[in-house]
Enzyme design. Sequence first.
Site, PDB file in Angstrom:
ATOM      1  N   HIS A   1       0.815  -1.215   0.000  1.00 20.56           N
ATOM      2  CA  HIS A   1       0.000   0.000   0.000  1.00 20.56           C
ATOM      3  C   HIS A   1       0.855   1.275   0.000  1.00 20.56           C
ATOM      4  CE1 HIS A   1      -2.921  -3.032   0.972  1.00 20.56           C
ATOM      5  NE2 HIS A   1      -2.455  -3.202   2.208  1.00 20.56           N
ATOM      6  N   ARG A   2       2.064   1.165  -0.542  1.00 17.22           N
ATOM      7  CA  ARG A   2       3.007   2.288  -0.607  1.00 17.22           C
ATOM      8  C   ARG A   2       3.474   2.749   0.772  1.00 17.22           C
ATOM      9  NH1 ARG A   2       2.812   0.450  -4.938  1.00 17.22           N
ATOM     10  NH2 ARG A   2       2.859   1.532  -6.943  1.00 17.22           N
TER      11      ARG A   2
END
Length: 211
Positions: free
Chosen positions: A189-190
């Site tokens: 999710h970065r």
Amino acid sequence: MDLSDIRREYIQGGLRRKDLLADPIDQFNLWLQQAIDAKLTDPTAMTIATVDQNGQPFQRIVLLKNLDKNGFVFYTNLGSRKAQHIEHNNKVSIHFPWHPLERQVHITGTAEKLTTLENMKYFTSRPKDSQIAAIASHQSSRISARGILEGKYLELKQKFANGEIPVPSFWGGYRIKPESIEFWQGGEHRLHDRFLFSKTNDMWTVDRLAP
């Protein structure tokens, strides 16, 4: 083609403070060995960034040839553009992109010329063809055709066919003495993991950075 749609998830696991070695050089050596063991293409390739007298940054890829507690070593033509930049401003940065492992390492520091003995020791360890190429190419100078370069190479190859090749005065190495070393590990999710080692009075401190 919509470039904004090109993305992927980073799934190989995160990096926690407890996983870090106390010395960033030791941590770098661990990651480098893992990159070598993973059979990555050119695991020692690093981008080095320099700045010219007008403040214009330049980047190129060179190969890491040695590493110890004093810094990261690479070799080049001492008349090259990068060498001219370093002569004017020896603050540089280097970057190792190990994409398949979802890792990056970014280093800032100062570049210092190696000693004549260090240059000679490495130059004589290179394959003979590489030694000849170092003499044939006046790096970053303008040439009108590749044939000129190839002709010079063949001329020198014949000249030194049966003898030792002297270390050219315009060739040598630099040691980049690190002032900061950042380890980046991709996360889902970065939510990437970043740890920045900073050197003050010969002591390293480490901070976690937001992605």
